[in-house]
Design a protein around this motif. Structure first.
Motif, short mmCIF file in Angstrom:
data_model
loop_
_atom_site.label_atom_id
_atom_site.label_comp_id
_atom_site.label_asym_id
_atom_site.label_seq_id
_atom_site.Cartn_x
_atom_site.Cartn_y
_atom_site.Cartn_z
N LEU A 180 0.83 -1.20 0.00
CA LEU A 180 0.00 0.00 0.00
C LEU A 180 0.87 1.26 0.00
O LEU A 180 1.84 1.34 0.75
N PRO A 181 0.52 2.27 -0.81
CA PRO A 181 1.32 3.50 -0.84
C PRO A 181 1.02 4.44 0.33
O PRO A 181 1.82 5.32 0.64
N HIS A 182 -0.14 4.25 0.98
CA HIS A 182 -0.55 5.18 2.04
C HIS A 182 -0.78 4.42 3.35
O HIS A 182 -1.88 3.90 3.59
N PRO A 183 0.22 4.34 4.23
CA PRO A 183 0.06 3.63 5.51
C PRO A 183 -1.08 4.18 6.36
O PRO A 183 -1.68 3.44 7.15
N SER A 184 -1.39 5.46 6.22
CA SER A 184 -2.43 6.07 7.06
C SER A 184 -3.78 5.39 6.85
O SER A 184 -4.55 5.22 7.82
N SER A 194 7.63 9.30 -0.74
CA SER A 194 6.53 10.22 -1.08
C SER A 194 6.00 10.99 0.13
O SER A 194 4.92 11.56 0.05
N ALA A 195 6.74 11.01 1.25
CA ALA A 195 6.27 11.70 2.45
C ALA A 195 6.14 13.20 2.19
O ALA A 195 7.08 13.85 1.74
N LYS A 196 4.98 13.76 2.46
CA LYS A 196 4.71 15.16 2.16
C LYS A 196 5.45 16.12 3.08
O LYS A 196 5.65 17.28 2.73
N MET A 197 5.84 15.66 4.27
CA MET A 197 6.50 16.56 5.19
C MET A 197 7.94 16.85 4.79
O MET A 197 8.58 17.75 5.31
N LEU A 198 8.48 16.06 3.85
CA LEU A 198 9.88 16.19 3.45
C LEU A 198 10.01 16.97 2.15
O LEU A 198 9.16 16.88 1.25
N PHE A 224 -4.87 12.04 9.08
CA PHE A 224 -4.38 13.41 8.87
C PHE A 224 -2.92 13.60 9.28
O PHE A 224 -2.27 14.52 8.78
N LEU A 225 -2.41 12.75 10.14
CA LEU A 225 -1.08 12.99 10.71
C LEU A 225 0.00 12.03 10.24
O LEU A 225 1.18 12.40 10.22
N LEU A 226 -0.36 10.79 9.87
CA LEU A 226 0.66 9.81 9.54
C LEU A 226 1.21 10.02 8.14
O LEU A 226 0.45 10.21 7.18
N GLN A 227 2.53 9.97 8.01
CA GLN A 227 3.21 10.17 6.73
C GLN A 227 3.25 8.89 5.91
O GLN A 227 3.13 7.79 6.44
#
Length: 509
Positions: free
Chosen positions: A110-114, A236-240, A228-231
């Motif tokens: 999965l690309p999105h762990p959240s 592809s992490a948006k916070m970086l 909303f919080l998990l990268q």
């Protein structure tokens, strides 16, 4: 060389070959010279560790809440016998154990762990709340099965997710802090249960039921927060920033985590490779050695303290300090492990300490000494978990192989809960010789297999230093290369296909 801790370096011939491969840099067009590593790692820590620790804390609280509720009259309220209570604990184990390996493989894809954690934690929270409304044995068994199935997708996924962000010299302390939330959950569960029980009768609901309801609500809140919080994964992490993403991935690649670039496809051969690797089975047994006693300690520590002569509330509160000690020691072991790297030796010391604790619990007639022994037992089960996970993740290369190995290890380890959740029987109180004796056996197995794992890794490193594992690389002149070790188009091809079996990979002891 007789020293198990000897550090191995690539052979001269291998270093010459690798020298020609240094131009193969991930995203060479990106300049990362402006990245401050310390600030970057701190940024990652703050984004990941507190949230994941909260996930695991609630995961542990949910699993162990039934032990606290038991002390406040749950059995009598829904008409459970002692055997039925133990069976309700047992049925949770099977879906939890058997679903962990496939869940971890699915999570890796999965690309999105959240999204994954939002779903699994929501189911956990709903199942927990429903525990408070169970009317009979059948209701409780069904809810325990549902809780076990949902929680199978939480813990191993968190461990694998963390391993995708940190280098081997960084992950130990992070895992220790994360696992410390397990110890804190044990401490907090006693305090929380004692506090929540004061709600007995509110809205016509028993105090023990409120324990389940409130903990379930908190778990659902965390599930929503994860969206909303998990990268995502580092790629592809948006916070970086782009430079930060490339910096992290280059560091992982330099740390022999060749799958870090995210380009590794899933192949069924990875499953076969994992199952054919003898190290997989040693890892599985090591995990059983500490997970079995850990599960029983979490479920029965209030009961054990209660049988030392304390009432229910005092037993819940007096079980807290051992968990706090386990939390502190876990962080110390993780810190030292990152700097010294000798996690195998730490395992031997920790398993040995736990062994001594359970010996005292079996033989002691003194309340004070027996209570002290619970601290030694905690020393043997809590820090061993993150130390072993850090040791294993540093010795398994290939993201799918690592995910599957961790799933197998913890799946089989948690399966031991089917045994250890049934060995602290009411008929054995107050000394619980059977339960303590089985915990001793598990710790002994963990000690022996940890030592065997060290010997196996040392022998394999030595073989690679003697160039006995060198592959044939087309276009590279290497008179030590053997076709039985594989024929590959390039070093990168060999790395990708063989993972930790590649001749240039070195295991850590």
């Amino acid at each position: 060389m007789s020293d198990l801790g000897t550090k191995f370096e690539p052979s001269i011939r291998l270093r010459e070959i690798l020298k020609d491969d240094t131009q193969n840099v991930y995203r060479p067009e990106v300049d990362t010279s402006s990245v401050n590593e310390r600030k970057l790692i701190r940024k990652v820590d703050l984004a990941l560790i507190p949230l994941l620790a909260a996930f695991y804390m609630m995961n542990t609280l949910d699993r162990g809440a039934i032990g606290n509720a038991r002390l406040y009259g749950m059995e009598a309220a829904i008409g459970l016998s002692d055997k039925q209570y133990l069976l309700a604990l047992t049925v949770y184990i099977f879906p939890y154990s058997f679903l962990e390996p496939p869940c971890n493989l699915a999570f890796r894809r999965l690309p999105h762990p959240s999204y994954w954690f939002a779903v699994t934690l929501s189911i956990c929270g709903i199942a927990m709340m429903c525990h408070g409304f169970a009317k009979n044995f059948g209701d409780l068994v069904g809810l325990r099965i549902l809780l076990g199935a949902a929680e199978a997708g939480v813990f191993p996924a968190i461990i694998f997710y963390l391993s995708c962000w940190y280098r081997h010299s960084q992950i130990g302390l992070r895992l220790a802090v994360f696992f410390a939330s397990n110890s804190l959950a044990g401490a907090f569960s006693g305090l929380l249960a004692a506090a929540i029980h004061n709600m007995d009768g509110v809205a016509g609901i028993a105090g023990y039921a409120w324990i389940f309801i409130i903990e379930g609500i908190v778990t659902i809140v965390l599930a929503i927060m994860s969206l909303f919080l998990l990268q995502d994964f580092p790629q592809s992490a948006k916070m970086l920033s782009e430079e930060e993403r490339v910096y992290i991935i280059r560091g992982l690649l330099a740390d022999h985590q060749f799958s870090a670039s995210g380009s590794e496809p899933f192949r069924m051969s990875v499953v076969k490779q994992t199952l054919q690797d003898p190290k997989t089975y040693i890892t599985v047994i090591i995990c059983a050695g500490f997970v079995g006693p850990l599960i029983s300690f979490q479920l029965f520590s209030p009961t054990i303290v209660n049988q030392l002569g304390f009432d229910a509330t005092a037993a819940n509160l007096l079980s807290v300090p051992a968990y706090v000690w386990g939390c502190i020691l876990t962080c110390i072991v993780g810190f030292v492990g990152d700097r010294r790297g000798q996690r195998g030796y730490a395992n031997l010391v920790l398993f040995g300490t736990g062994f001594i604790g359970y010996v005292i619990l079996i033989t002691s007639r003194s309340t004070g000494l027996s209570y002290f022994a619970t601290f030694l037992a905690a020393s043997g089960v809590f820090p061993t978990s993150p130390n072993t996970v850090a040791w294993v993740t540093s010795n398994v290369e290939g993201s799918y192989k690592r995910a599957f190995t961790l799933g197998l290890a913890f799946g089989f380890g948690n399966l031991q809960g089917a045994v250890t959740s049934n060995v602290y029987r009411a008929q054995d109180e107050p000394r619980y010789i059977l339960g303590h004796g089985i915990a001793l056996a598990y710790l002994s197995i963990g000690f022996i297999t940890s030592f065997a794992y060290m010997l196996l890794l040392r022998r394999e490193n030595a073989a690679r230093n003697r160039d006995e594992r060198d592959e044939v690389i087309i276009g590279v002149d290497n008179d030590r290369a053997r076709e039985e070790n594989g024929v590959f188009e390039s070093i990168e091809h060999a790395r990708r296909e063989k993972g930790d079996a590649w001749s240039g990979f070195r295991y850590t002891l």
